[in-house]
Design a protein around this motif. Structure first.
Motif, PDB file in Angstrom:
ATOM      1  N   ASN A   1     -27.100 -16.640  17.058  1.00  0.00           N
ATOM      2  CA  ASN A   1     -25.755 -16.849  17.604  1.00  0.00           C
ATOM      3  C   ASN A   1     -25.503 -18.308  17.982  1.00  0.00           C
ATOM      4  O   ASN A   1     -24.979 -18.596  19.048  1.00  0.00           O
ATOM      5  N   VAL A   2     -25.886 -19.222  17.099  1.00  0.00           N
ATOM      6  CA  VAL A   2     -25.625 -20.641  17.327  1.00  0.00           C
ATOM      7  C   VAL A   2     -24.117 -20.837  17.442  1.00  0.00           C
ATOM      8  O   VAL A   2     -23.342 -20.300  16.654  1.00  0.00           O
ATOM      9  N   HIS A   3     -23.714 -21.588  18.441  1.00  0.00           N
ATOM     10  CA  HIS A   3     -22.298 -21.808  18.741  1.00  0.00           C
ATOM     11  C   HIS A   3     -21.623 -22.697  17.704  1.00  0.00           C
ATOM     12  O   HIS A   3     -20.512 -22.440  17.265  1.00  0.00           O
ATOM     13  N   ARG A   4     -22.305 -23.795  17.321  1.00  0.00           N
ATOM     14  CA  ARG A   4     -21.695 -24.742  16.389  1.00  0.00           C
ATOM     15  C   ARG A   4     -22.790 -25.538  15.685  1.00  0.00           C
ATOM     16  O   ARG A   4     -23.784 -25.916  16.292  1.00  0.00           O
ATOM     17  N   ILE A   5     -22.554 -25.797  14.393  1.00  0.00           N
ATOM     18  CA  ILE A   5     -23.418 -26.683  13.618  1.00  0.00           C
ATOM     19  C   ILE A   5     -22.544 -27.824  13.119  1.00  0.00           C
ATOM     20  O   ILE A   5     -21.503 -27.595  12.504  1.00  0.00           O
ATOM     21  N   ASN A   6     -22.950 -29.042  13.397  1.00  0.00           N
ATOM     22  CA  ASN A   6     -22.239 -30.238  12.951  1.00  0.00           C
ATOM     23  C   ASN A   6     -23.008 -30.827  11.776  1.00  0.00           C
ATOM     24  O   ASN A   6     -24.171 -31.189  11.925  1.00  0.00           O
ATOM     25  N   PHE A   7     -22.364 -30.889  10.608  1.00  0.00           N
ATOM     26  CA  PHE A   7     -23.029 -31.423   9.428  1.00  0.00           C
ATOM     27  C   PHE A   7     -22.694 -32.900   9.249  1.00  0.00           C
ATOM     28  O   PHE A   7     -21.527 -33.280   9.253  1.00  0.00           O
ATOM     29  N   SER A   8     -23.725 -33.708   9.079  1.00  0.00           N
ATOM     30  CA  SER A   8     -23.574 -35.121   8.793  1.00  0.00           C
ATOM     31  C   SER A   8     -23.490 -35.277   7.280  1.00  0.00           C
ATOM     32  O   SER A   8     -24.372 -34.824   6.562  1.00  0.00           O
ATOM     33  N   VAL A   9     -22.420 -35.901   6.810  1.00  0.00           N
ATOM     34  CA  VAL A   9     -22.219 -36.018   5.366  1.00  0.00           C
ATOM     35  C   VAL A   9     -22.141 -37.467   4.902  1.00  0.00           C
ATOM     36  O   VAL A   9     -21.637 -37.737   3.827  1.00  0.00           O
ATOM     37  N   SER A  10     -22.655 -38.386   5.688  1.00  0.00           N
ATOM     38  CA  SER A  10     -22.612 -39.784   5.272  1.00  0.00           C
ATOM     39  C   SER A  10     -23.544 -39.997   4.079  1.00  0.00           C
ATOM     40  O   SER A  10     -24.562 -39.334   3.947  1.00  0.00           O
ATOM     41  N   GLY A  11     -23.180 -40.927   3.236  1.00  0.00           N
ATOM     42  CA  GLY A  11     -23.961 -41.196   2.035  1.00  0.00           C
ATOM     43  C   GLY A  11     -24.969 -42.308   2.234  1.00  0.00           C
ATOM     44  O   GLY A  11     -24.897 -43.074   3.187  1.00  0.00           O
ATOM     45  N   ALA A  12     -25.885 -42.420   1.300  1.00  0.00           N
ATOM     46  CA  ALA A  12     -26.910 -43.453   1.383  1.00  0.00           C
ATOM     47  C   ALA A  12     -26.366 -44.822   0.985  1.00  0.00           C
ATOM     48  O   ALA A  12     -26.856 -45.844   1.448  1.00  0.00           O
ATOM     49  N   ALA A  13     -25.370 -44.853   0.133  1.00  0.00           N
ATOM     50  CA  ALA A  13     -24.772 -46.110  -0.316  1.00  0.00           C
ATOM     51  C   ALA A  13     -23.401 -46.266   0.345  1.00  0.00           C
ATOM     52  O   ALA A  13     -22.714 -45.273   0.597  1.00  0.00           O
ATOM     53  N   PRO A  14     -22.987 -47.506   0.646  1.00  0.00           N
ATOM     54  CA  PRO A  14     -21.696 -47.716   1.316  1.00  0.00           C
ATOM     55  C   PRO A  14     -20.520 -47.029   0.618  1.00  0.00           C
ATOM     56  O   PRO A  14     -19.679 -46.422   1.276  1.00  0.00           O
ATOM     57  N   ARG A  15     -20.463 -47.103  -0.705  1.00  0.00           N
ATOM     58  CA  ARG A  15     -19.346 -46.486  -1.428  1.00  0.00           C
ATOM     59  C   ARG A  15     -19.329 -44.966  -1.240  1.00  0.00           C
ATOM     60  O   ARG A  15     -18.289 -44.361  -1.001  1.00  0.00           O
ATOM     61  N   LYS A  16     -20.506 -44.351  -1.303  1.00  0.00           N
ATOM     62  CA  LYS A  16     -20.583 -42.899  -1.128  1.00  0.00           C
ATOM     63  C   LYS A  16     -20.293 -42.504   0.316  1.00  0.00           C
ATOM     64  O   LYS A  16     -19.673 -41.482   0.577  1.00  0.00           O
ATOM     65  N   SER A  17     -20.748 -43.302   1.265  1.00  0.00           N
ATOM     66  CA  SER A  17     -20.462 -43.030   2.663  1.00  0.00           C
ATOM     67  C   SER A  17     -18.960 -43.085   2.926  1.00  0.00           C
ATOM     68  O   SER A  17     -18.399 -42.221   3.601  1.00  0.00           O
TER      69      SER A  17
END
Length: 70
Positions: A46-62
């Motif tokens: 029953n985890v309340h919230r999961i925050n996913f980090s979606v930043s990329g490894a390269a500046p353009r992808k981030s």
């Protein structure tokens, strides 16, 4: 950040213990270490919230993932 919680071998046990105490748990993850078994544990806990980090490894992808220049 404080590191990736899902790679800690005790993470499932911590979730189960916190569930027993009625603690509202949320955490940040990049999702790379999520397995079917761990997802089942998270859902059962029953985890309340999961925050996913979606930043990329390269500046353009981030930038593409977050709309933030790095």
């Amino acid at each position: 950040g404080y590191g990736e919680p899902t790679i800690n071998p005790d993470f499932p046990r911590w979730l189960e213990a916190l569930r027993e105490y009625g603690v509202a748990v949320d955490f940040f993850t990049n999702g790379m270490a999520l397995t079917d078994e761990l997802v089942e544990t998270i859902l059962d806990s029953n985890v309340h919230r999961i925050n996913f980090s979606v930043s990329g490894a390269a500046p353009r992808k981030s930038r593409a993932a977050t709309s933030i220049s790095v």
